[in-house]
Scaffold this motif. Structure first.
Motif, mmCIF file in Angstrom:
data_model
loop_
_atom_site.group_PDB
_atom_site.id
_atom_site.type_symbol
_atom_site.label_atom_id
_atom_site.label_comp_id
_atom_site.label_asym_id
_atom_site.label_seq_id
_atom_site.Cartn_x
_atom_site.Cartn_y
_atom_site.Cartn_z
ATOM 1 N N ASP A 25 0.823 -1.211 0.000
ATOM 2 C CA ASP A 25 0.000 0.000 0.000
ATOM 3 C C ASP A 25 0.863 1.272 0.000
ATOM 4 O OD1 ASP A 25 -2.340 -1.536 0.031
ATOM 5 O OD2 ASP A 25 -2.318 -1.645 2.228
ATOM 6 N N GLY A 26 1.991 1.206 -0.679
ATOM 7 C CA GLY A 26 2.851 2.371 -0.788
ATOM 8 C C GLY A 26 3.646 2.696 0.455
ATOM 9 N N ARG A 27 3.651 1.805 1.443
ATOM 10 C CA ARG A 27 4.390 2.031 2.681
ATOM 11 C C ARG A 27 5.436 0.943 2.860
ATOM 12 N NH1 ARG A 27 3.212 7.013 3.804
ATOM 13 N NH2 ARG A 27 3.649 6.766 6.032
ATOM 14 N N ALA A 28 6.556 1.309 3.464
ATOM 15 C CA ALA A 28 7.637 0.363 3.745
ATOM 16 C C ALA A 28 7.792 0.235 5.252
ATOM 17 C CB ALA A 28 8.938 0.833 3.111
ATOM 18 N N ARG A 29 7.599 -0.955 5.758
ATOM 19 C CA ARG A 29 7.724 -1.228 7.195
ATOM 20 C C ARG A 29 8.983 -2.084 7.409
ATOM 21 N NH1 ARG A 29 6.402 0.085 12.386
ATOM 22 N NH2 ARG A 29 4.128 0.069 12.062
ATOM 23 N N PHE A 30 9.995 -1.509 8.092
ATOM 24 C CA PHE A 30 11.229 -2.241 8.367
ATOM 25 C C PHE A 30 11.103 -3.000 9.684
ATOM 26 C CE2 PHE A 30 12.705 0.721 5.216
ATOM 27 C CZ PHE A 30 13.758 0.064 4.576
ATOM 28 N N TRP A 31 11.877 -4.096 9.772
ATOM 29 C CA TRP A 31 11.828 -4.930 10.966
ATOM 30 C C TRP A 31 13.136 -5.710 11.110
ATOM 31 C CZ3 TRP A 31 12.253 -9.834 8.901
ATOM 32 C CH2 TRP A 31 11.723 -10.036 7.622
ATOM 33 N N TYR A 32 13.332 -6.275 12.271
ATOM 34 C CA TYR A 32 14.418 -7.239 12.460
ATOM 35 C C TYR A 32 13.868 -8.387 13.287
ATOM 36 C CZ TYR A 32 15.266 -5.618 17.285
ATOM 37 O OH TYR A 32 15.152 -5.308 18.614
ATOM 38 N N VAL A 33 14.595 -9.488 13.280
ATOM 39 C CA VAL A 33 14.134 -10.684 13.976
ATOM 40 C C VAL A 33 14.860 -10.786 15.312
ATOM 41 C CG1 VAL A 33 13.979 -13.190 13.919
ATOM 42 C CG2 VAL A 33 13.594 -11.866 11.823
ATOM 43 N N ARG A 34 14.079 -10.823 16.409
ATOM 44 C CA ARG A 34 14.622 -10.988 17.755
ATOM 45 C C ARG A 34 13.899 -12.146 18.419
ATOM 46 N NH1 ARG A 34 14.400 -5.910 21.653
ATOM 47 N NH2 ARG A 34 12.168 -6.192 21.234
ATOM 48 N N GLN A 35 14.668 -13.143 18.825
ATOM 49 C CA GLN A 35 14.113 -14.349 19.459
ATOM 50 C C GLN A 35 13.019 -14.972 18.595
ATOM 51 O OE1 GLN A 35 12.893 -12.978 23.343
ATOM 52 N NE2 GLN A 35 14.985 -12.984 24.143
ATOM 53 N N GLY A 36 13.284 -14.990 17.298
ATOM 54 C CA GLY A 36 12.373 -15.629 16.359
ATOM 55 C C GLY A 36 11.140 -14.818 16.008
ATOM 56 N N VAL A 37 11.062 -13.582 16.514
ATOM 57 C CA VAL A 37 9.882 -12.751 16.281
ATOM 58 C C VAL A 37 10.291 -11.493 15.520
ATOM 59 C CG1 VAL A 37 8.029 -11.437 17.383
ATOM 60 C CG2 VAL A 37 8.796 -13.612 18.387
ATOM 61 N N ARG A 38 9.487 -11.129 14.518
ATOM 62 C CA ARG A 38 9.734 -9.877 13.814
ATOM 63 C C ARG A 38 9.419 -8.693 14.725
ATOM 64 N NH1 ARG A 38 7.446 -10.261 7.597
ATOM 65 N NH2 ARG A 38 8.712 -12.055 6.943
ATOM 66 N N THR A 39 10.376 -7.832 14.872
ATOM 67 C CA THR A 39 10.202 -6.651 15.717
ATOM 68 C C THR A 39 10.279 -5.406 14.838
ATOM 69 O OG1 THR A 39 11.244 -7.792 17.568
ATOM 70 C CG2 THR A 39 11.114 -5.378 17.676
ATOM 71 N N PRO A 40 9.213 -4.608 14.747
ATOM 72 C CA PRO A 40 9.246 -3.428 13.886
ATOM 73 C C PRO A 40 10.294 -2.421 14.359
ATOM 74 C CG PRO A 40 6.988 -3.972 14.516
ATOM 75 C CD PRO A 40 7.891 -4.802 15.376
ATOM 76 N N VAL A 41 10.845 -1.702 13.376
ATOM 77 C CA VAL A 41 11.783 -0.613 13.662
ATOM 78 C C VAL A 41 11.178 0.665 13.089
ATOM 79 C CG1 VAL A 41 14.098 0.317 13.335
ATOM 80 C CG2 VAL A 41 13.760 -2.164 13.542
ATOM 81 N N GLY A 42 10.814 1.582 13.960
ATOM 82 C CA GLY A 42 10.301 2.862 13.513
ATOM 83 C C GLY A 42 8.932 2.773 12.872
#
Length: 531
Positions: A467-484
């Motif tokens: 939808d025209g948006r970029a959601r960044f994330w990283y994986v911590r303890q097997g879970v995606r954690t959003p950044v910003g």
């Protein structure tokens, strides 16, 4: 019949030049500041396309260092003389100025995915050159640029005859056509005693189109058709916009098709934007009673679904082209030069790519970046990175990039202890390893988030585009954690900002070391899914 679905080559693949050799079709597209230079795709049925190689060595010295964003190789033209392929193209070194500072080159090959001859310079009136072969003679078409104050940057279409062997100019250059509307991208086709001059019209944006002129003699005079062959400018609701820059060819069964560029916009509060860039499409063509080409489905508007003739025979496929390196060949791309083993290493750690940091992401010279084309508006990219930055001048991570003034990056880097302001490096130990989310657009750079992380083990970074948006994330303890927060992906498009832009959004990995050019980062498991 075979049903094709446009665009047939999706993502950043503009200015398609289409040629048929026997039962195979080939398309060459613009590469601008990106390497590999001049990607070539091939097809047996016009509907399904595969990468077939590129013109390696197209730029003298294999370097476009210093060229501006959206400079470099514009609008290559591919042709076949019965024995070999010819590729003519311009290297544009100035964008947005009266001078394009253009060098026009030609290279030849017996196989599209094979060895291309070293480039030879041709008369360089302007960009968008093309070659026309007829009865042993060779003609060069080009756009004429008048750089003088009061002059027109698009000052008409010119034609020059060249000696086939020496490539020297045979006689005076002919002015074929001038028009009050912007015209460029000339291609010549001969049919029923007429020379048909196929032209790109109206620029490369939403006013783009294809217009045809014709003459009984190759040097003119040429009369313009009173209506466009192709355009989407009159209907903003069409799924294919910016339709233009066409080339006509005939199929083995005598049918005609038109290759052209098009774009698929996203609607935003600020108007339509095309982050995927301009893509390659195909239309079926007929000829009316007066001898002018028309889209077979009627009207000038591009169709998404097109019936094309099914090949009567299934020829043996050509062998796949050999990539320069199995890990760093297509679909990987780099900026302004090939991936050099000195900064992109796939041998030191099997299964990993080791990047050595160099200039920052806004450099026109030595940015350590590997990227791939984003081909759909919904996409997801991820990669695992291992690195130990010791200063804020070192960083490595995942990037969505359009150009040096339009990118989003999630980087593993160094920052001061929490609560301490930015005062440059203090060299007293301490500090944190963080993920820094940065948004760069025409008017400046913004740090959208900083998250402290444990980088003692490899870290997986990712981004989801929807939808025209970029959601960044990283994986911590097997879970995606959003950044910003979600960031505006549509700014990575031709249509954002005030400057000329001609490429498309890419997803990739990069590394930066502004001081020593020695910091390294290891990457593995890069994945880009577009749907």
């Amino acid at each position: 019949m075979t049903l094709l679905h446009n665009p047939v080559i999706r993502g950043f693949a503009p200015d398609p030049s289409l040629v048929r050799v026997g039962d195979l079709y080939y398309v060459a597209t613009s590469s601008f500041e990106w390497f590999p230079t001049i990607p070539i795709h091939r097809s047996r049925d016009l509907a399904h396309w595969e990468y077939a190689g590129h013109v390696r060595g197209a730029v003298p010295g294999d370097s476009l260092a210093g060229v501006p964003d959206s400079g470099g190789i514009w609008a290559p033209s591919l042709s076949w003389d019965g024995e070999r392929f010819w590729m003519v193209y311009s290297v544009v070194r100035s964008v947005g100025t009266p001078y394009f500072d253009v060098d026009t080159y030609v290279s030849t090959a017996t196989e599209a995915g094979g060895e291309w001859t070293p480039p030879r310079r041709l008369p360089s009136h302007g960009f968008d050159p093309a070659l026309f072969h007829e009865e042993g003679r060779l003609w060069l078409l080009n756009l004429q640029n008048d750089h003088r104050p009061g002059g027109r940057r698009f000052a008409g279409i010119v034609l020059t005859e060249l000696d086939r062997d020496t490539l020297s100019q045979v006689a005076d250059t002919h002015l074929l056509l001038q028009h009050e509307r912007l015209i460029e991208g000339p291609k010549l086709v001969r049919r029923d005693g007429w020379y048909h001059l196929v032209l790109a019209e109206g620029g490369t944006g939403f006013e783009h189109g294809v217009r045809v002129a014709r003459s009984r003699g190759i040097t003119g005079p040429y009369d313009l058709d009173d209506r466009p062959l192709l355009t989407s400018r009159d209907d903003p609701s069409l799924p294919l916009q910016k339709a233009g820059h066409g080339e006509l060819i005939q199929t083995p069964d005598g049918d005609w098709v038109l290759s052209h560029l098009a774009a698929r916009p996203l609607q935003t509060p600020d108007g339509p934007r095309c982050p995927l860039g301009r893509e390659t499409a195909i239309q079926a063509v007929t000829w009316d009673e007066a001898g002018w080409p028309r889209l077979r489905h009627g009207g000038p508007q591009p169709a998404v679904e097109v019936d094309v003739p099914t090949p009567s025979a299934e020829p043996e496929p050509e062998p796949p082209p050999a990539a320069p390196d199995e890990s760093l060949g297509w679909p990987w791309s780099t900026l302004r030069g090939y991936a050099d083993p000195s900064w992109a290493d796939t041998t030191s750690r099997p299964g990993w790519i080791r990047l050595t940091g160099r200039h920052g992401p806004e450099s026109r010279w030595a940015h350590s970046l590997l990227a791939r084309r984003i081909t759909e508006h919904r996409a997801e990219a991820e990669v695992t990175v291992e690195a130990s930055p010791r200063t804020f001048t070192q960083a490595a991570g995942l990037v969505l990039r359009y150009d040096s003034e339009a990118y989003l990056s999630l980087d593993l880097t160094w920052a001061e202890p929490e609560g301490e302001g930015q005062h440059g490096q203090q060299w007293r130990g301490g500090g944190r390893t963080v993920l820094s989310l940065v948004e760069r657009e025409e008017f400046g750079t913004r740090r959208a988030a900083v998250v402290e992380v444990d980088a003692s083990a490899p870290l997986t970074l990712g981004v989801t585009v929807e939808d025209g948006r970029a959601r960044f994330w990283y994986v911590r303890q097997g879970v995606r954690t959003p950044v910003g927060p979600p960031l505006d992906f549509t700014r990575l498009s031709d249509d954002y900002g005030s400057k000329l832009r001609f490429t498309g959004a890419m997803a990739g990995i990069h590394a930066v070391d502004l001081v020593d050019a020695a910091f390294t980062a290891d990457f593995t498991g890069f994945r880009l899914t577009c749907r």
